[in-house]
Design a protein around this motif. Structure first.
Motif, PDB file in Angstrom:
ATOM      1  N   THR A  61       0.946  -1.328  -0.199  1.00  0.00           N
ATOM      2  CA  THR A  61       0.180  -0.029   0.161  1.00  0.00           C
ATOM      3  C   THR A  61       0.897   1.222   0.103  1.00  0.00           C
ATOM      4  N   GLU A  62       2.075   1.355   0.608  1.00  0.00           N
ATOM      5  CA  GLU A  62       3.010   2.289   0.349  1.00  0.00           C
ATOM      6  C   GLU A  62       3.499   2.877  -0.873  1.00  0.00           C
ATOM      7  N   ILE A  63       3.723   1.656  -1.702  1.00  0.00           N
ATOM      8  CA  ILE A  63       4.258   2.042  -3.021  1.00  0.00           C
ATOM      9  C   ILE A  63       3.004   2.347  -4.023  1.00  0.00           C
ATOM     10  N   LYS A  64       1.924   1.977  -3.764  1.00  0.00           N
ATOM     11  CA  LYS A  64       0.753   2.186  -4.394  1.00  0.00           C
ATOM     12  C   LYS A  64       0.521   3.857  -3.898  1.00  0.00           C
ATOM     13  N   SER A  65       0.753   4.364  -2.928  1.00  0.00           N
ATOM     14  CA  SER A  65       0.561   5.716  -2.320  1.00  0.00           C
ATOM     15  C   SER A  65       1.648   6.551  -2.900  1.00  0.00           C
ATOM     16  N   ILE A  66       2.772   6.234  -2.875  1.00  0.00           N
ATOM     17  CA  ILE A  66       4.146   6.801  -3.625  1.00  0.00           C
ATOM     18  C   ILE A  66       3.693   7.185  -5.215  1.00  0.00           C
ATOM     19  N   ARG A  67       3.296   5.920  -5.546  1.00  0.00           N
ATOM     20  CA  ARG A  67       2.945   6.065  -7.065  1.00  0.00           C
ATOM     21  C   ARG A  67       1.876   7.275  -7.412  1.00  0.00           C
TER      22      ARG A  67
ATOM     23  N   ASN B 214       5.404  12.577   1.503  1.00  0.00           N
ATOM     24  CA  ASN B 214       5.831  14.019   2.127  1.00  0.00           C
ATOM     25  C   ASN B 214       7.367  13.788   2.894  1.00  0.00           C
ATOM     26  N   LEU B 215       8.418  14.609   2.549  1.00  0.00           N
ATOM     27  CA  LEU B 215       9.546  14.436   3.147  1.00  0.00           C
ATOM     28  C   LEU B 215       9.881  15.599   4.191  1.00  0.00           C
ATOM     29  N   LYS B 216       8.997  16.356   4.272  1.00  0.00           N
ATOM     30  CA  LYS B 216       9.086  17.502   5.257  1.00  0.00           C
ATOM     31  C   LYS B 216       9.512  16.871   6.650  1.00  0.00           C
ATOM     32  N   ASP B 217      10.456  17.349   7.522  1.00  0.00           N
ATOM     33  CA  ASP B 217      10.841  16.945   8.844  1.00  0.00           C
ATOM     34  C   ASP B 217      11.327  15.561   8.800  1.00  0.00           C
ATOM     35  N   SER B 218      11.619  14.999   7.664  1.00  0.00           N
ATOM     36  CA  SER B 218      12.171  13.456   7.761  1.00  0.00           C
ATOM     37  C   SER B 218      13.870  13.685   8.097  1.00  0.00           C
ATOM     38  N   PHE B 219      14.167  12.508   8.452  1.00  0.00           N
ATOM     39  CA  PHE B 219      15.750  12.343   8.737  1.00  0.00           C
ATOM     40  C   PHE B 219      16.080  10.848   8.795  1.00  0.00           C
ATOM     41  N   ALA B 220      17.325  10.616   8.627  1.00  0.00           N
ATOM     42  CA  ALA B 220      17.881   9.104   8.677  1.00  0.00           C
ATOM     43  C   ALA B 220      18.827   9.088   9.794  1.00  0.00           C
ATOM     44  N   ARG B 221      18.695   7.729  10.238  1.00  0.00           N
ATOM     45  CA  ARG B 221      19.610   7.591  11.378  1.00  0.00           C
ATOM     46  C   ARG B 221      20.197   6.100  11.220  1.00  0.00           C
TER      47      ARG B 221
ATOM     48  N   MET C 178       9.040  10.378   7.631  1.00  0.00           N
ATOM     49  CA  MET C 178       8.515  10.581   6.185  1.00  0.00           C
ATOM     50  C   MET C 178       6.965   9.994   6.178  1.00  0.00           C
ATOM     51  N   HIS C 179       6.269  11.037   5.760  1.00  0.00           N
ATOM     52  CA  HIS C 179       4.790  10.645   5.674  1.00  0.00           C
ATOM     53  C   HIS C 179       4.358   9.994   4.408  1.00  0.00           C
ATOM     54  N   ILE C 180       3.818   8.938   4.381  1.00  0.00           N
ATOM     55  CA  ILE C 180       3.172   8.456   3.071  1.00  0.00           C
ATOM     56  C   ILE C 180       1.682   8.367   3.602  1.00  0.00           C
ATOM     57  N   SER C 181       0.764   9.001   2.892  1.00  0.00           N
ATOM     58  CA  SER C 181      -0.713   8.849   3.167  1.00  0.00           C
ATOM     59  C   SER C 181      -1.207   7.490   2.864  1.00  0.00           C
ATOM     60  N   PRO C 182      -2.086   6.868   3.667  1.00  0.00           N
ATOM     61  CA  PRO C 182      -2.728   5.564   3.457  1.00  0.00           C
ATOM     62  C   PRO C 182      -3.373   5.590   2.024  1.00  0.00           C
TER      63      PRO C 182
ATOM     64  N   SER D 174      24.535  15.302   9.558  1.00  0.00           N
ATOM     65  CA  SER D 174      23.434  14.422   9.563  1.00  0.00           C
ATOM     66  C   SER D 174      22.854  13.893   8.477  1.00  0.00           C
ATOM     67  N   LEU D 175      21.785  12.935   8.275  1.00  0.00           N
ATOM     68  CA  LEU D 175      21.522  12.509   6.996  1.00  0.00           C
ATOM     69  C   LEU D 175      19.920  12.883   6.872  1.00  0.00           C
ATOM     70  N   VAL D 176      19.841  13.663   5.458  1.00  0.00           N
ATOM     71  CA  VAL D 176      18.635  14.277   5.390  1.00  0.00           C
ATOM     72  C   VAL D 176      18.309  13.750   3.842  1.00  0.00           C
ATOM     73  N   PRO D 177      17.243  13.273   3.969  1.00  0.00           N
ATOM     74  CA  PRO D 177      16.408  12.886   2.452  1.00  0.00           C
ATOM     75  C   PRO D 177      16.299  14.263   1.741  1.00  0.00           C
ATOM     76  N   LEU D 178      16.594  14.402   0.317  1.00  0.00           N
ATOM     77  CA  LEU D 178      16.603  15.539  -0.342  1.00  0.00           C
ATOM     78  C   LEU D 178      15.280  15.163  -1.534  1.00  0.00           C
ATOM     79  N   ARG D 179      15.060  14.121  -2.013  1.00  0.00           N
ATOM     80  CA  ARG D 179      13.965  13.865  -2.804  1.00  0.00           C
ATOM     81  C   ARG D 179      13.906  12.379  -3.125  1.00  0.00           C
ATOM     82  N   MET D 180      12.435  11.946  -3.212  1.00  0.00           N
ATOM     83  CA  MET D 180      12.110  10.488  -3.495  1.00  0.00           C
ATOM     84  C   MET D 180      11.547  10.627  -4.953  1.00  0.00           C
ATOM     85  N   TYR D 181      11.816   9.570  -5.543  1.00  0.00           N
ATOM     86  CA  TYR D 181      11.472   9.408  -7.089  1.00  0.00           C
ATOM     87  C   TYR D 181      11.251   7.842  -7.264  1.00  0.00           C
TER      88      TYR D 181
END
Length: 154
Positions: free
Chosen positions: A33-39, A44-51, A62-66, A103-110
């Motif tokens: 369901t996540e990949i279907k929402s991404i497609r 939304n990458l706002k306020d997301s970070f990697a650790r 990282m927010h992926i709408s249901p 720090s590790l910051v996501p720039l874009r998702m594609y």
């Protein structure tokens, strides 16, 4: 953009808040369901970070709408997602993120050839005066371009 790449989400504020040192293309472990929402473009990458935890890289906030047709199998929108990097890249990141200020910051998702990819940046936080300097340069560049356009009209 090159062939087969569709940008789904960008973190424009990251380039304003951080000095980007290095970037990495990572894959992500996602549910159906996540990949279907991404497609559908609902990420939304706002306020997301990697650790880095236990030798693995995880993406937080990282927010992926249901997915609308996802029924009871839908995913948690803000769950922590594992990022797929090569062992050599992870060990390099472990060494660099231990340094002060990195720090590790996501720039874009594609989407690249049907797979969701994330551009992850190794970044160092900017000070307030650096941000002001960046804005001044951007304004000056805009003024130069405007003057150049006016000159070409004449």
């Amino acid at each position: 953009m090159s062939e087969g790449i569709k940008v789904v989400a960008q973190n424009k504020k990251a380039r304003h808040d951080y000095h980007i040192e290095d970037t990495f293309e990572t894959g992500m472990v996602l549910t159906g369901t996540e990949i279907k929402s991404i497609r559908a473009g609902k990420a939304n990458l706002k306020d997301s970070f990697a650790r880095i935890q236990n030798g693995e890289v995880f993406l937080h906030n990282m927010h992926i709408s249901p997915y609308e047709q996802g029924n009871r199998y839908n995913h948690e929108p803000l769950r922590t997602r594992k990022l797929l990097l090569q062992r050599k890249q992870i060990s390099k990141l472990i060494g660099l993120t231990k340094e002060q200020g990195y720090s590790l910051v996501p720039l874009r998702m594609y989407l690249k050839h049907g797979f969701a990819k994330l551009e992850l940046a190794l970044a160092k936080g900017k000070k307030l005066y650096d941000k002001r300097e960046t804005l001044k340069k951007k304004d000056a560049q805009r003024e130069v371009e405007r003057a150049f356009r006016e000159r070409q009209k004449v």
